[in-house]
Design a protein around this motif. Structure first.
Motif, PDB file in Angstrom:
ATOM      1  N   ASP A   4     -34.498  -4.984  -4.688  1.00  0.00           N
ATOM      2  CA  ASP A   4     -34.969  -6.370  -4.640  1.00  0.00           C
ATOM      3  C   ASP A   4     -34.381  -7.119  -3.438  1.00  0.00           C
ATOM      4  OD1 ASP A   4     -36.512  -8.510  -5.511  1.00  0.00           O
ATOM      5  OD2 ASP A   4     -34.892  -9.323  -6.744  1.00  0.00           O
ATOM      6  N   VAL A   5     -34.419  -6.471  -2.282  1.00  0.00           N
ATOM      7  CA  VAL A   5     -33.925  -7.095  -1.051  1.00  0.00           C
ATOM      8  C   VAL A   5     -34.746  -8.345  -0.765  1.00  0.00           C
ATOM      9  CG1 VAL A   5     -33.791  -6.781   1.457  1.00  0.00           C
ATOM     10  CG2 VAL A   5     -32.961  -4.996  -0.081  1.00  0.00           C
ATOM     11  N   GLN A   6     -34.045  -9.429  -0.471  1.00  0.00           N
ATOM     12  CA  GLN A   6     -34.686 -10.729  -0.255  1.00  0.00           C
ATOM     13  C   GLN A   6     -34.321 -11.253   1.126  1.00  0.00           C
ATOM     14  OE1 GLN A   6     -33.361 -13.151  -3.511  1.00  0.00           O
ATOM     15  NE2 GLN A   6     -33.898 -11.578  -4.983  1.00  0.00           N
ATOM     16  N   GLY A   7     -35.175 -11.018   2.094  1.00  0.00           N
ATOM     17  CA  GLY A   7     -34.910 -11.459   3.457  1.00  0.00           C
ATOM     18  C   GLY A   7     -34.031 -10.468   4.187  1.00  0.00           C
ATOM     19  N   LEU A   8     -34.104 -10.498   5.497  1.00  0.00           N
ATOM     20  CA  LEU A   8     -33.322  -9.569   6.309  1.00  0.00           C
ATOM     21  C   LEU A   8     -32.473 -10.336   7.303  1.00  0.00           C
ATOM     22  CD1 LEU A   8     -36.013  -6.875   7.110  1.00  0.00           C
ATOM     23  CD2 LEU A   8     -34.169  -6.709   5.454  1.00  0.00           C
ATOM     24  N   PRO A   9     -31.327  -9.801   7.657  1.00  0.00           N
ATOM     25  CA  PRO A   9     -30.654  -8.655   7.056  1.00  0.00           C
ATOM     26  C   PRO A   9     -30.112  -9.010   5.673  1.00  0.00           C
ATOM     27  CG  PRO A   9     -29.237  -9.649   8.703  1.00  0.00           C
ATOM     28  CD  PRO A   9     -30.546 -10.397   8.746  1.00  0.00           C
ATOM     29  N   PHE A  10     -29.973  -8.001   4.828  1.00  0.00           N
ATOM     30  CA  PHE A  10     -29.543  -8.200   3.447  1.00  0.00           C
ATOM     31  C   PHE A  10     -28.586  -7.076   3.072  1.00  0.00           C
ATOM     32  CE2 PHE A  10     -29.991  -8.319  -1.183  1.00  0.00           C
ATOM     33  CZ  PHE A  10     -30.014  -9.688  -1.430  1.00  0.00           C
ATOM     34  N   ALA A  11     -27.518  -7.415   2.383  1.00  0.00           N
ATOM     35  CA  ALA A  11     -26.509  -6.430   1.995  1.00  0.00           C
ATOM     36  C   ALA A  11     -26.534  -6.213   0.489  1.00  0.00           C
ATOM     37  CB  ALA A  11     -25.121  -6.897   2.424  1.00  0.00           C
ATOM     38  N   CYS A  12     -26.565  -4.966   0.075  1.00  0.00           N
ATOM     39  CA  CYS A  12     -26.459  -4.594  -1.335  1.00  0.00           C
ATOM     40  C   CYS A  12     -25.101  -3.923  -1.535  1.00  0.00           C
ATOM     41  CB  CYS A  12     -27.581  -3.652  -1.734  1.00  0.00           C
ATOM     42  SG  CYS A  12     -29.202  -4.440  -1.735  1.00  0.00           S
ATOM     43  N   VAL A  13     -24.330  -4.464  -2.468  1.00  0.00           N
ATOM     44  CA  VAL A  13     -22.971  -3.994  -2.692  1.00  0.00           C
ATOM     45  C   VAL A  13     -22.915  -3.239  -4.016  1.00  0.00           C
ATOM     46  CG1 VAL A  13     -20.548  -4.671  -2.891  1.00  0.00           C
ATOM     47  CG2 VAL A  13     -22.105  -6.000  -1.433  1.00  0.00           C
ATOM     48  N   SER A  14     -22.340  -2.039  -3.975  1.00  0.00           N
ATOM     49  CA  SER A  14     -22.170  -1.214  -5.170  1.00  0.00           C
ATOM     50  C   SER A  14     -20.700  -0.937  -5.407  1.00  0.00           C
ATOM     51  CB  SER A  14     -22.908   0.119  -5.024  1.00  0.00           C
ATOM     52  OG  SER A  14     -24.290  -0.103  -4.866  1.00  0.00           O
ATOM     53  N   ARG A  15     -20.360  -0.835  -6.678  1.00  0.00           N
ATOM     54  CA  ARG A  15     -18.985  -0.529  -7.088  1.00  0.00           C
ATOM     55  C   ARG A  15     -18.644   0.918  -6.736  1.00  0.00           C
ATOM     56  NH1 ARG A  15     -17.472  -4.510 -10.721  1.00  0.00           N
ATOM     57  NH2 ARG A  15     -19.185  -5.792 -11.454  1.00  0.00           N
ATOM     58  N   PRO A  16     -17.352   1.254  -6.764  1.00  0.00           N
ATOM     59  CA  PRO A  16     -16.976   2.644  -6.481  1.00  0.00           C
ATOM     60  C   PRO A  16     -17.649   3.665  -7.403  1.00  0.00           C
ATOM     61  CG  PRO A  16     -15.052   1.244  -6.299  1.00  0.00           C
ATOM     62  CD  PRO A  16     -16.170   0.380  -6.852  1.00  0.00           C
ATOM     63  N   ASN A  17     -18.028   3.253  -8.624  1.00  0.00           N
ATOM     64  CA  ASN A  17     -18.709   4.179  -9.537  1.00  0.00           C
ATOM     65  C   ASN A  17     -20.207   4.279  -9.255  1.00  0.00           C
ATOM     66  OD1 ASN A  17     -19.819   1.839 -10.589  1.00  0.00           O
ATOM     67  ND2 ASN A  17     -18.845   2.019 -12.598  1.00  0.00           N
ATOM     68  N   GLY A  18     -20.696   3.581  -8.207  1.00  0.00           N
ATOM     69  CA  GLY A  18     -22.098   3.635  -7.812  1.00  0.00           C
ATOM     70  C   GLY A  18     -22.960   2.563  -8.451  1.00  0.00           C
ATOM     71  N   GLU A  19     -22.418   1.813  -9.389  1.00  0.00           N
ATOM     72  CA  GLU A  19     -23.173   0.751 -10.067  1.00  0.00           C
ATOM     73  C   GLU A  19     -23.417  -0.422  -9.119  1.00  0.00           C
ATOM     74  OE1 GLU A  19     -21.792  -2.548 -13.226  1.00  0.00           O
ATOM     75  OE2 GLU A  19     -21.494  -0.478 -13.879  1.00  0.00           O
ATOM     76  N   TYR A  20     -24.670  -0.876  -9.079  1.00  0.00           N
ATOM     77  CA  TYR A  20     -25.035  -2.024  -8.245  1.00  0.00           C
ATOM     78  C   TYR A  20     -24.252  -3.243  -8.717  1.00  0.00           C
ATOM     79  CZ  TYR A  20     -27.964  -5.650  -6.133  1.00  0.00           C
ATOM     80  OH  TYR A  20     -28.421  -6.733  -5.422  1.00  0.00           O
ATOM     81  N   ALA A  21     -23.667  -3.993  -7.777  1.00  0.00           N
ATOM     82  CA  ALA A  21     -22.870  -5.169  -8.126  1.00  0.00           C
ATOM     83  C   ALA A  21     -23.583  -6.461  -7.767  1.00  0.00           C
ATOM     84  CB  ALA A  21     -21.498  -5.114  -7.452  1.00  0.00           C
ATOM     85  N   VAL A  22     -24.035  -6.578  -6.502  1.00  0.00           N
ATOM     86  CA  VAL A  22     -24.627  -7.846  -6.063  1.00  0.00           C
ATOM     87  C   VAL A  22     -25.350  -7.663  -4.730  1.00  0.00           C
ATOM     88  CG1 VAL A  22     -22.557  -8.637  -4.821  1.00  0.00           C
ATOM     89  CG2 VAL A  22     -24.110 -10.342  -5.816  1.00  0.00           C
ATOM     90  N   GLY A  23     -26.361  -8.497  -4.512  1.00  0.00           N
ATOM     91  CA  GLY A  23     -27.048  -8.552  -3.230  1.00  0.00           C
ATOM     92  C   GLY A  23     -26.669  -9.841  -2.517  1.00  0.00           C
ATOM     93  N   ILE A  24     -26.445  -9.754  -1.213  1.00  0.00           N
ATOM     94  CA  ILE A  24     -25.950 -10.891  -0.440  1.00  0.00           C
ATOM     95  C   ILE A  24     -26.719 -10.973   0.881  1.00  0.00           C
ATOM     96  CG2 ILE A  24     -23.927 -11.904   0.700  1.00  0.00           C
ATOM     97  CD1 ILE A  24     -22.192 -10.048  -1.089  1.00  0.00           C
ATOM     98  N   SER A  25     -27.156 -12.172   1.244  1.00  0.00           N
ATOM     99  CA  SER A  25     -27.750 -12.349   2.564  1.00  0.00           C
ATOM    100  C   SER A  25     -26.716 -11.977   3.619  1.00  0.00           C
ATOM    101  CB  SER A  25     -28.179 -13.806   2.773  1.00  0.00           C
ATOM    102  OG  SER A  25     -28.569 -13.986   4.120  1.00  0.00           O
TER     103      SER A  25
END
Length: 142
Positions: free
Chosen positions: A86-107
């Motif tokens: 669900d990337v919203q606008g570019l550039p966009f960062a998707c952050v995942s925890r060390p266990n691979g679980e998605y944590a948050v998306g950030i502009s």
């Protein structure tokens, strides 16, 4: 004599399997993963990419975060990855925890803002949820 420049650790995800491998290796090292989605045709991406690439050499973050870039240009594997996140606008960062679980998306348009949010995220590894407000502020919910 100048101090040596830190080695840039940001890598390009070649495909979904490669990204999963990068995330797995980051998890083994107890690192978060920050995937920066961008496109060659995107003006914001072109103007911020030098600073974004600099995050991969940022003291204090590279020991906690594996930085990855993924070009979502037409016909690329990263386009499907971006849709799934669900990337919203570019550039966009998707952050995942060390266990691979998605944590948050950030502009990622504001690199300093992204950096400060990553510092907050990695300083709160047990947080249940990270909430980004419309004004760009972020709450950490434990």
């Amino acid at each position: 004599m100048r101090a040596p420049r830190p080695r840039n650790t940001m890598v390009e995800a070649l495909d979904m399997d490669h990204l999963e491998d990068i995330q797995s290796r980051a998890g083994d090292a107890m690192k978060w993963t920050c995937v920066v989605y961008y496109a060659d045709w995107c003006g914001n991406c072109r103007s911020t990419m030098p600073e974004l690439l600099g995050l991969g050499a940022c003291d204090g973050l590279t020991d906690k975060v594996q930085f990855v870039r993924a070009n979502i240009g037409e016909g690329t594997h990263a386009y499907q990855m971006a849709i799934s996140k669900d990337v919203q606008g570019l550039p966009f960062a998707c952050v995942s925890r060390p266990n691979g679980e998605y944590a948050v998306g950030i502009s990622a348009k504001d690199v300093d803002g992204l950096k400060s949010k990553l510092e907050l995220i990695t300083d709160n590894p047990d947080a249940v949820h990270f909430d980004i407000h419309d004004d760009g502020e972020m709450d950490v919910l434990n």
